[in-house]
Design a protein around this motif. Structure first.
Motif, PDB file in Angstrom:
ATOM      1  N   UNK A   1      17.390   5.287  -6.655  1.00 10.06           N
ATOM      2  CA  UNK A   1      17.455   6.394  -5.711  1.00 10.06           C
ATOM      3  C   UNK A   1      16.582   6.090  -4.487  1.00 10.06           C
ATOM      4  N   UNK A   2      15.515   5.384  -4.631  1.00  7.93           N
ATOM      5  CA  UNK A   2      14.616   5.112  -3.523  1.00  7.93           C
ATOM      6  C   UNK A   2      15.270   4.191  -2.490  1.00  7.93           C
ATOM      7  N   UNK A   3      16.173   3.351  -2.948  1.00  8.32           N
ATOM      8  CA  UNK A   3      16.839   2.429  -2.033  1.00  8.32           C
ATOM      9  C   UNK A   3      17.776   3.191  -1.100  1.00  8.32           C
ATOM     10  N   UNK A   4      18.276   4.340  -1.497  1.00  9.84           N
ATOM     11  CA  UNK A   4      19.220   5.104  -0.685  1.00  9.84           C
ATOM     12  C   UNK A   4      18.500   5.955   0.361  1.00  9.84           C
TER      13      UNK A   4
ATOM     14  N   UNK B   1      11.200   7.736   3.109  1.00 12.17           N
ATOM     15  CA  UNK B   1      10.305   6.948   2.262  1.00 12.17           C
ATOM     16  C   UNK B   1       8.852   7.165   2.674  1.00 12.17           C
ATOM     17  N   UNK B   2       8.607   7.160   4.005  1.00 13.45           N
ATOM     18  CA  UNK B   2       7.244   7.372   4.510  1.00 13.45           C
ATOM     19  C   UNK B   2       6.754   8.768   4.122  1.00 13.45           C
ATOM     20  N   UNK B   3       7.597   9.778   4.246  1.00 10.49           N
ATOM     21  CA  UNK B   3       7.216  11.139   3.865  1.00 10.49           C
ATOM     22  C   UNK B   3       6.921  11.232   2.367  1.00 10.49           C
ATOM     23  N   UNK B   4       7.766  10.577   1.571  1.00 15.92           N
ATOM     24  CA  UNK B   4       7.568  10.578   0.129  1.00 15.92           C
ATOM     25  C   UNK B   4       6.257   9.883  -0.234  1.00 15.92           C
ATOM     26  N   UNK B   5       5.989   8.747   0.396  1.00  8.89           N
ATOM     27  CA  UNK B   5       4.729   8.028   0.131  1.00  8.89           C
ATOM     28  C   UNK B   5       3.544   8.879   0.584  1.00  8.89           C
TER      29      UNK B   5
ATOM     30  N   UNK C   1      -1.003  12.335  -0.751  1.00  4.71           N
ATOM     31  CA  UNK C   1      -1.710  13.626  -0.680  1.00  4.71           C
ATOM     32  C   UNK C   1      -1.905  14.186  -2.079  1.00  4.71           C
ATOM     33  N   UNK C   2      -0.875  14.104  -2.937  1.00  2.00           N
ATOM     34  CA  UNK C   2      -1.012  14.592  -4.309  1.00  2.00           C
ATOM     35  C   UNK C   2      -2.089  13.820  -5.078  1.00  2.00           C
ATOM     36  N   UNK C   3      -2.086  12.507  -4.929  1.00  2.00           N
ATOM     37  CA  UNK C   3      -3.096  11.703  -5.620  1.00  2.00           C
ATOM     38  C   UNK C   3      -4.508  12.019  -5.129  1.00  2.00           C
TER      39      UNK C   3
END
Length: 184
Positions: free
Chosen positions: A2-5, A11-15, A20-22
């Motif tokens: 799913x990450x490849x799509x 991707x930058x927002x997800x990272x 932020x969560x970590x």
């Protein structure tokens, strides 16, 4: 996968979101540990202060015990200056002998109740003397020659009716004995 799509921006927002969560999770966990650590440090400081106070008390206690022993030795050395406990009769007999030796008449002797005063017992006696002025004064001067501490608490002198040079003296005396059960 799913990450490849995902688009590079996603991707930058997800990272960023994961970062932020970590960081938030780590800071939450760290603050809880820091709070627990601070509480334990405070408990250790309080316990250490209590130990220091108890240590100071023990040091003072040993110093006070030494001073007490020194004072007790001094008191025991002065024991001869006190009336022996349960020897109040000797005090009364000594007063009677003193009256005979100074040529005064001991007309009344009234022992009082023994009272507790700190570490000693106080034995009061009220006496009435009759005699010449010089003899009464001699009796009073001789009270200091008794072999134990005796204090004149009250003294009243008056002339006797119908007599030229006979006086009456009412004297309140106190003698002291150590209360040995208090001292030991």
């Amino acid at each position: 996968m799913v990450l490849n799509k995902l688009q590079p921006r996603e991707k930058k927002l997800l990272i960023g979101f994961i970062a932020v969560l970590l960081i938030g999770g780590f800071s939450y966990f760290y603050s809880w540990q820091k709070k627990s650590l601070n509480q334990k440090e405070l408990q250790i400081d309080n316990t250490l202060n209590k130990v220091k106070i108890e240590s100071a008390k023990l040091k003072k206690s040993s110093v006070l015990e030494k001073k007490y022993q020194i004072l007790l030795k001094k008191l025991n050395a002065k024991q001869k200056d006190f009336l022996e406990q349960n020897q109040e009769v000797d005090f009364l007999l000594d007063l009677n002998d003193l009256a005979l030796n100074t040529n005064v008449s001991l007309t009344n002797m009234k022992p009082g109740h023994i009272s507790q005063q700190d570490i000693y017992l106080e034995f009061p006696v009220d006496i009435t003397l009759k005699g010449a002025y010089g003899n009464i004064i001699k009796f009073i001067e001789e009270v200091k020659s008794l072999k134990y501490i005796t204090r004149i608490n009250k003294f009243n002198i008056s002339s006797v009716a119908g007599s030229n040079n006979e006086l009456e003296a009412k004297i309140s005396l106190r003698s002291y004995s150590l209360d040995r059960k208090e001292v030991n």
